[in-house]
Design a protein around this motif. Structure first.
Motif, PDB file in Angstrom:
ATOM      1  N   LEU A  45      20.193  42.498  56.071  1.00  0.00           N
ATOM      2  CA  LEU A  45      19.892  43.916  56.319  1.00  0.00           C
ATOM      3  C   LEU A  45      20.056  44.762  55.064  1.00  0.00           C
ATOM      4  O   LEU A  45      19.318  45.731  54.871  1.00  0.00           O
ATOM      5  CB  LEU A  45      20.789  44.464  57.428  1.00  0.00           C
ATOM      6  N   LYS A  49      16.010  47.016  53.534  1.00  0.00           N
ATOM      7  CA  LYS A  49      15.915  48.461  53.767  1.00  0.00           C
ATOM      8  C   LYS A  49      14.490  48.985  53.713  1.00  0.00           C
ATOM      9  O   LYS A  49      14.132  49.900  54.435  1.00  0.00           O
ATOM     10  CB  LYS A  49      16.782  49.208  52.758  1.00  0.00           C
ATOM     11  N   ALA A  55      13.818  44.178  58.891  1.00  0.00           N
ATOM     12  CA  ALA A  55      15.075  44.804  59.294  1.00  0.00           C
ATOM     13  C   ALA A  55      15.239  44.764  60.817  1.00  0.00           C
ATOM     14  O   ALA A  55      16.340  44.514  61.319  1.00  0.00           O
ATOM     15  CB  ALA A  55      15.145  46.244  58.787  1.00  0.00           C
ATOM     16  N   SER A  59      18.162  42.962  62.883  1.00  0.00           N
ATOM     17  CA  SER A  59      18.943  43.699  63.883  1.00  0.00           C
ATOM     18  C   SER A  59      18.945  42.970  65.217  1.00  0.00           C
ATOM     19  O   SER A  59      19.974  42.910  65.898  1.00  0.00           O
ATOM     20  CB  SER A  59      18.385  45.110  64.066  1.00  0.00           C
TER      21      SER A  59
END
Length: 134
Positions: A45, A49, A55, A59
């Motif tokens: 992560l 960005k 990302a 997650s």
């Protein structure tokens, strides 16, 4: 090397690093090594960005790992973030995977209505195949 080329090269390096971290996290997740998977997803992560699809996938991995570790609050936050990002990206597969993970979380908590709602929503988003013309 001009500054703009250097920036592009660093961005590509970060994307490759984030992808590698995701792959390592996926391998450890498949081996039920939750702490290791969580560490790789978290590291990924930091590199992802500027890549929302990657990302979101990281997650989702973190959410599923948190769920397996019994950290339901963190799991819920991470799964919600992944779902919202996938929806914003119109990534139907990502949305479905996030909804299925949310259903597993509901099952873990004994929330049958939430489980059914998540699975129904996931099913409603599956592409409809045309009828066979036999």
């Amino acid at each position: 090397m001009p500054v703009h080329e250097e920036i592009v090269q660093r961005a590509q390096e970060h994307e490759h690093a984030a992808g590698a971290c995701r792959g390592l996290g996926d391998v450890l997740f498949a081996q039920s090594q939750w702490l290791g998977a969580e560490a790789w997803y978290t590291r990924g992560l930091r590199y992802a960005k500027d890549n929302p699809p990657l990302a979101a996938a990281l997650s989702l991995g973190l959410g599923e790992t948190s769920l397996r570790r019994g950290h339901l609050g963190a799991a819920g936050d991470r799964l919600q973030h992944a779902l919202e990002t996938f929806e914003a990206l119109a990534d139907h597969d990502g949305v479905i995977r996030s909804l299925l993970a949310r259903g597993v979380m509901g099952a873990t908590q004994g929330r049958t209505a939430e489980v059914l709602a998540s699975y129904r929503e996931a099913l409603s988003r599956l592409p409809v195949q045309g009828a066979d013309s036999a």
